[in-house]
Design an enzyme around this catalytic site. Structure first.
Site, PDB file in Angstrom:
ATOM      1  N   SER A   1       0.839  -1.187   0.000  1.00  0.00           N
ATOM      2  CA  SER A   1       0.000   0.000   0.000  1.00  0.00           C
ATOM      3  C   SER A   1       0.876   1.241   0.000  1.00  0.00           C
ATOM      4  O   SER A   1       2.015   1.220   0.467  1.00  0.00           O
ATOM      5  CB  SER A   1      -0.960  -0.017   1.185  1.00  0.00           C
ATOM      6  OG  SER A   1      -0.267  -0.290   2.361  1.00  0.00           O
ATOM      7  N   GLY A   2       0.343   2.291  -0.546  1.00  0.00           N
ATOM      8  CA  GLY A   2       1.095   3.537  -0.636  1.00  0.00           C
ATOM      9  C   GLY A   2       0.117   4.687  -0.465  1.00  0.00           C
ATOM     10  O   GLY A   2      -1.022   4.482  -0.067  1.00  0.00           O
ATOM     11  N   SER A   3       0.586   5.885  -0.804  1.00  0.00           N
ATOM     12  CA  SER A   3      -0.254   7.047  -0.536  1.00  0.00           C
ATOM     13  C   SER A   3      -1.522   7.031  -1.399  1.00  0.00           C
ATOM     14  O   SER A   3      -2.554   7.521  -0.998  1.00  0.00           O
ATOM     15  CB  SER A   3       0.528   8.319  -0.804  1.00  0.00           C
ATOM     16  OG  SER A   3       0.853   8.355  -2.172  1.00  0.00           O
ATOM     17  N   PHE A   4      -1.449   6.421  -2.553  1.00  0.00           N
ATOM     18  CA  PHE A   4      -2.599   6.420  -3.460  1.00  0.00           C
ATOM     19  C   PHE A   4      -3.666   5.419  -3.036  1.00  0.00           C
ATOM     20  O   PHE A   4      -4.804   5.501  -3.415  1.00  0.00           O
ATOM     21  CB  PHE A   4      -2.140   6.085  -4.874  1.00  0.00           C
ATOM     22  CG  PHE A   4      -1.465   4.760  -4.944  1.00  0.00           C
ATOM     23  CD1 PHE A   4      -2.207   3.598  -5.070  1.00  0.00           C
ATOM     24  CD2 PHE A   4      -0.071   4.663  -4.827  1.00  0.00           C
ATOM     25  CE1 PHE A   4      -1.579   2.372  -5.091  1.00  0.00           C
ATOM     26  CE2 PHE A   4       0.549   3.437  -4.854  1.00  0.00           C
ATOM     27  CZ  PHE A   4      -0.205   2.289  -4.977  1.00  0.00           C
ATOM     28  N   GLY A   5      -3.261   4.398  -2.241  1.00  0.00           N
ATOM     29  CA  GLY A   5      -4.193   3.334  -1.885  1.00  0.00           C
ATOM     30  C   GLY A   5      -3.453   2.026  -1.717  1.00  0.00           C
ATOM     31  O   GLY A   5      -2.288   2.030  -1.317  1.00  0.00           O
TER      32      GLY A   5
ATOM     33  N   VAL B   1      -2.777  -2.246  -3.051  1.00  0.00           N
ATOM     34  CA  VAL B   1      -2.865  -3.220  -4.139  1.00  0.00           C
ATOM     35  C   VAL B   1      -3.080  -4.607  -3.541  1.00  0.00           C
ATOM     36  O   VAL B   1      -2.385  -5.013  -2.617  1.00  0.00           O
ATOM     37  CB  VAL B   1      -1.581  -3.226  -4.989  1.00  0.00           C
ATOM     38  CG1 VAL B   1      -1.727  -4.189  -6.147  1.00  0.00           C
ATOM     39  CG2 VAL B   1      -1.261  -1.831  -5.480  1.00  0.00           C
TER      40      VAL B   1
ATOM     41  N   LYS C   1      -5.792  -2.570  -7.800  1.00  0.00           N
ATOM     42  CA  LYS C   1      -5.306  -1.343  -7.172  1.00  0.00           C
ATOM     43  C   LYS C   1      -6.513  -0.530  -6.730  1.00  0.00           C
ATOM     44  O   LYS C   1      -7.328  -0.113  -7.540  1.00  0.00           O
ATOM     45  CB  LYS C   1      -4.449  -0.565  -8.172  1.00  0.00           C
ATOM     46  CG  LYS C   1      -3.955   0.752  -7.607  1.00  0.00           C
ATOM     47  CD  LYS C   1      -2.849   1.331  -8.475  1.00  0.00           C
ATOM     48  CE  LYS C   1      -1.534   0.638  -8.235  1.00  0.00           C
ATOM     49  NZ  LYS C   1      -0.378   1.333  -8.750  1.00  0.00           N
TER      50      LYS C   1
ATOM     51  N   ASP D   1       6.745   8.747 -12.414  1.00  0.00           N
ATOM     52  CA  ASP D   1       7.111   8.119 -11.135  1.00  0.00           C
ATOM     53  C   ASP D   1       7.960   6.879 -11.403  1.00  0.00           C
ATOM     54  O   ASP D   1       7.672   5.796 -10.909  1.00  0.00           O
ATOM     55  CB  ASP D   1       5.834   7.782 -10.366  1.00  0.00           C
ATOM     56  CG  ASP D   1       6.097   7.637  -8.869  1.00  0.00           C
ATOM     57  OD1 ASP D   1       7.225   7.946  -8.424  1.00  0.00           O
ATOM     58  OD2 ASP D   1       5.172   7.219  -8.146  1.00  0.00           O
TER      59      ASP D   1
END
Ligand SMILES: *[C@@H]1O[C@H](CO)[C@@H](O)[C@H](O)[C@H]1NC(C)=O
Ligand SMILES: *[C@@H]1O[C@H](CO)[C@@H](O)[C@H](O)[C@H]1NC(C)=O
Ligand SMILES: *[C@@H]1O[C@H](CO)[C@@H](O)[C@H](O)[C@H]1NC(C)=O
Ligand SMILES: *[C@@H]1O[C@H](CO)[C@@H](O)[C@H](O)[C@H]1NC(C)=O
Ligand SMILES: *[C@@H]1O[C@H](CO)[C@@H](O)[C@H](O)[C@H]1NC(C)=O
Ligand SMILES: *[C@@H]1O[C@H](CO)[C@@H](O)[C@H](O)[C@H]1NC(C)=O
Ligand SMILES: *[C@@H]1O[C@H](CO)[C@@H](O)[C@H](O)[C@H]1NC(C)=O
Ligand SMILES: *[C@@H]1O[C@H](CO)[C@@H](O)[C@H](O)[C@H]1NC(C)=O
Length: 901
Positions: free
Chosen positions: A631-635, A637, A651, A746
């Protein structure tokens, strides 16, 4: 017994007829035994076949022993030989017999009257057979008899009066028969009696007081009859060496006599399931030898003494359950250091469970259920590591479930049902590796069922019914291979029923009614036979008509229900949408139809795959934690498996960003049209007001970051070059493959994913556009590399930004140094540029260079050319940087050199 035997018998008879009829020698014994053998209809282990040959002396036959003086049979032992048959009349001819043991066979029929002639008999054990008829009165003639065990047969009728003539009897056991009538007063004549057991018959009347002057008696066992009357005080006067008194399951009434402490050798006292009343005399706590006390199932009342209970230092079992006892549990219980079973359940005890109980370091079972105990469950229970069963159901406990209970590695049963317990179920319950039954129903437990519950592989019974549990059914439950009974009904559990539960082959009961579950009810494995009642009162379950639920929307069988499904879809605000991925595209121009014709062609060839919201949830086990990849800032997986078997990555975008999601679907549509070998394929997208996902090809080998920096992996120089060519190709396609450039924005190791063949695929292309902003992580990354976001002439980020990032990635790849390792003025780029070309050896990942001499020189040369190319990508001015086409060409050249070496 065949002809041979008949022949042998007649020969023997002839032989004997020729001799004197009144002979009293061994031949008589042999004949008696041969008669016995002739009566045996089943001899499955052939014990008697070979050994019982007329050719050998009878004294050597199996099970036969002769006296040394008379050379006559004095002992027979055929115990446990699985023999079936009757005892013949001739048996009475074994007149020297002292010991007869026929235990555990299947002898049946009556005992012949002739056995009365066995006057020397001292030991007679006929237990565990199927002898029937009345208990013979001729036992009274066996004046030598000391041991008589007729237990576990089918004897009927009364205990014969004559038995009292066998006054040498020390052991009399007639338990497990069907005797009726009273216990005779004359039993008192058996003054040598040490052990008297007449358990489990149908005897009536009261216990004769004469029994209490058999001063030798140590064991009296009358359990399981219909005896009535009071327990007399005389019981307590006359039996100084009585050790064990079993009077359970009768109809005895009255009080427990005060004088019971005169039985000061008593170590086992069991009077459960009678009709005793009054309080437990405190005197009982003076019997210091006592190990077992059981008064379960009477009508005893009053308190337990506060201190005296602690005197019973030998006590192993204390069972006072099922009475009307009141007051608190005495703290002196803590002194019963050897106590193994503590049962006060089903009384009216109040107060709380004090920590004193935790001093009982041998305690195996604790039963305090069905009382009115309140407050907390002692934290310290978790350090009685010997505990095997905890039964505290139906009280008023109101604490959390202490995580320390997870220490109880031998715990088999945990019953805390019907209390007021609160809080989360601690993940430590997953440590209860031996538990087979767990009942936490009818409490106030909340939050999610911990994933760790999946560690309970011996658990067969699990009830969490009637709590306030939420969240999903953990997928890990599919590891609980012993599950037979699961009750999760009456909670707030949501999400899907994991398909993986179909693996639970012993599951017979799976009640999830009255929850918030949706999507498909599994139908395979044990679900084949489950009742539809188990699934009622849920949010939106679908599946087989067997469960009386609507068919699932994706099922092609039910196309005719399209309209219904449409409504369903609208209600759930679930849309099945198509999606693409990525970058910064010049959307406006694209939408105005200015795209080149070949691009339009490529759009139309894209296969459009539909995946329903249900299917997505099912595929990912309702986005369960166990499916989380990252998981990251966007959401986050998640990994998922479609019905077709295709593994996907899902995602899911953070919903907080919804303001910027307006164009999600349109942009996904464009991203989705991008297809390249080195881009992670976007299968579809799915969005509604509160749910935005991209469904992607799953990359089994995970990210490049792992391969580059984890010590468990290693990429050699050729692999690294190949991967970097893949990445460059992917970027080249994004930048130049369509009429309008798509900017990744990115490029970093974690966005380079590897498939099963180690081919690299760029992921997250265009995410920045999708999100309408650049993820903070990427800004940080660019900043680390000495670059701020560059905007092109159109005011949008240019492709040169990706070229720069690619250059940095190339440096990372061959130095194995992270850009953020550098501080101050020094950046990865500067550090490398200072060392080139002469000192390349100082910056290259040392693991790469394994060779020496010429080869080493060649490798260093290759690495140096790669790094020069990388630095070209990282030129300060965007215009000076290469474009991806040139980069691909350069790297391919380098690869050829490498392969040639
Ligand atoms: C037993 O008695 C019979 C007749 O009295 C005799 O023939 C036989 O030899 C005796 N056998 C033994 C072993 O003494
Ligand atoms: C008979 O044999 C069994 C098994 O060998 C043994 O346990 C039992 O004590 C024997 N009975 C007698 C009376 O010696
Ligand atoms: C043995 O007993 C049977 C029956 O009790 C009797 O008829 C028979 O005479 C006896 N045999 C001998 C050899 O004593
Ligand atoms: C025992 O014998 C009785 C008859 O006396 C018969 O009804 C019963 O089935 C037998 N039980 C067994 C276990 O053989
Ligand atoms: C038991 O003993 C009494 C008295 O000693 C006697 O009258 C009776 O016959 C005996 N009964 C048996 C079966 O031995
Ligand atoms: C006798 O029978 C009872 C009841 O059927 C059984 O529980 C017990 O184990 C048996 N005893 C023996 C020694 O077989
Ligand atoms: C047994 O007790 C009874 C009554 O208590 C008494 O009359 C009798 O003498 C006692 N018998 C023996 C053998 O002690
Ligand atoms: C028992 O448990 C309590 C509370 O959890 C703890 O404070 C104590 O140290 C433990 N005692 C032992 C002997 O482990």
């Amino acid at each position: 017994m065949g002809k041979a035997f008949t022949f042998f018998l007649s020969t023997l008879c002839l032989l004997m007829a020729s001799s004197v009829m009144t002979q009293t020698n061994i031949t008589i014994d042999q004949l008696a035994l041969l008669y016995l053998k002739s009566q045996i209809i089943s001899n499955p282990f052939h014990f008697l076949d070979e050994s019982w040959s007329p050719a050998t002396s009878v004294c050597h036959w199996v099970g036969v022993t002769c006296g040394s003086r008379h050379q006559r049979v004095n002992s027979l032992n055929f115990s446990n030989m699985a023999l079936s048959g009757r005892i013949p009349r001739e048996f009475g001819n074994l007149s020297f017999l002292v010991s007869l043991d026929l235990r555990s066979n299947n002898f049946h029929g009556n005992l012949p009257q002739e056995m009365a002639r066995l006057r020397r008999l001292k030991f007679l054990r006929l237990s565990v057979n199927n002898f029937s008829g009345k208990v013979p009165s001729w036992f009274g003639f066996l004046h030598q008899l000391q041991f008589l065990n007729l237990g576990n047969n089918s004897f009927t009728g009364p205990i014969p009066l004559s038995l009292s003539n066998a006054s040498r009897l020390e052991t009399l056991d007639i338990s497990y028969n069907s005797l009726q009538g009273n216990i005779l007063e004359e039993i008192g004549n058996l003054y040598n009696l040490n052990r008297l057991s007449i358990q489990y018959n149908q005897l009536t009347g009261s216990i004769p007081f004469t029994i209490f002057n058999i001063s030798m008696i140590e064991v009296i066992a009358f359990t399981g009859n219909n005896l009535s009357g009071n327990l007399l005080n005389s019981l307590c006067n006359g039996l100084p060496i009585l050790k064990r008194l079993f009077l359970s399951t009768n109809k005895l009434h009255g009080n427990i006599p005060e004088g019971i402490d005169n039985l000061h050798n008593m170590n086992w006292l069991s009077i459960q399931y009678n009709q005793l009343i009054g309080s437990i005399p405190f005197t009982i706590f003076n019997i210091s030898m006592i190990e077992v006390i059981s008064f379960t199932g009477n009508s005893l009342s009053g308190n337990l003494p506060k201190d005296e209970v602690g005197n019973l230092s030998s006590l192993l079992f204390l069972d006072l359950s099922g009475n009307n006892l009141v007051g608190s549990i005495p703290t002196s219980i803590g002194n019963l250091r050897d106590l193994q079973r503590f049962n006060l359940s089903s009384n009216k005890f109040t107060g709380f469970i004090e920590n004193h109980i935790c001093k009982l370091q041998h305690l195996g079972d604790i039963y305090l259920g069905q009382n009115q105990l309140s407050r907390s469950l002692s934290n310290c229970l978790g350090n009685i590591t010997s505990l095997r069963e905890i039964h505290l159901g139906s009280n008023k406990l109101s604490s959390n479930l202490p995580p320390t209970l997870g220490n109880l590695q031998y715990l088999v049963v945990l019953d805390l049902s019907s209390n007021n317990m609160v809080g989360s179920l601690p993940q430590e319950i997953g440590n209860l590796k031996a538990v087979t039954k767990m009942d936490l129903s009818m409490n106030q437990f909340s939050n999610e069922i911990p994933r760790e519950i999946g560690g309970l592989q011996t658990l067969a019974y699990l009830s969490l019914r009637h709590n306030k549990l939420q969240g999903a059914i953990p997928d890990s439950m599919s590891n609980m291979v012993s599950l037979e009974f699961v009750d999760l009904s009456h909670n707030n559990i949501s999400g899907i029923i994991p398909m993986s539960l179909e693996k639970l082959q012993y599951l017979k009961y799976f009640n999830v009614s009255d929850n918030q579950l949706y999507c498909e009810i599994p139908s395979g494995g044990p679900f084949n036979n489950l009742s539809r009642q188990f699934f009622i009162y849920n949010k939106e379950l679908c599946g087989s008509s067997r469960f009386s639920v609507p068919p699932c929307p994706t099922s092609s069988k039910h196309r005719s229900n399209r309209k219904k499904l449409l409504v369903l879809f609208l209600l759930l605000a679930i849309a099945v949408v198509f999606v693409p991925l990525t970058f910064v595209l010049l959307w406006i121009r694209y939408n105005r139809g200015k795209s080149a014709p070949q691009q339009a062609d490529s759009f139309s060839t894209v296969a459009r795959e539909r995946i329903s919201y249900y299917e997505l949830l099912r595929a990912t086990n309702a986005l369960s934690e166990s499916n989380l990849i990252c998981s990251g800032s966007f959401g986050s997986v998640y990994k998922g498996v479609l019905r077709s078997g295709t593994v996907i990555a899902v995602k899911v975008f953070n919903l907080q960003l919804d303001a910027v999601f307006k164009s999600f679907d349109t942009e996904c549509e464009v991203l989705r049209s991008l297809r390249h070998r080195n881009l992670v394929k976007i299968i579809t997208s799915c969005s509604n007001l509160d749910f935005k996902v991209l469904v992607l090809d799953y990359m089994p080998n995970g990210s490049l970051e792992k391969y580059l920096y984890s010590h468990n992996y290693f990429l050699d120089i050729k692999q690294r070059v190949s991967i970097m060519i893949d990445v460059a190709c992917g970027l080249e396609y994004l930048h130049h493959g369509c009429s309008l450039p798509v900017i990744h924005c990115d490029v970093k190791p974690s966005n380079v994913l590897l498939d099963e063949d180690m081919v690299a695929h760029l992921s997250d292309f265009g995410i920045s556009k999708l999100l309408g902003y650049i993820a903070p992580e990427s800004i940080l990354f660019l900043y680390m590399n000495g670059l701020t976001l560059e905007y092109g002439l159109d005011g949008i980020v240019s492709t040169k930004c990706d070229v720069y990032s690619y250059g940095i990635l190339l440096l990372e790849m061959f130095t194995r140094r992270k850009p953020n390792e550098f501080e101050g003025d020094l950046s990865l780029k500067k550090w490398v540029s200072y060392s080139l070309p002469e000192a390349v050896m100082d910056v290259v990942d040392a693991n790469l260079l394994t060779t020496t001499g010429n080869c080493l020189q060649k490798e260093l040369y290759v690495v140096a050319s790669i790094m020069i190319a990388a630095l070209d990508c990282c030129a300060e001015f965007p215009a000076r940087r290469n474009n991806m086409k040139d980069v691909v060409a350069m790297l391919q050249k380098i690869k050829i050199q490498l392969l040639a070496s």
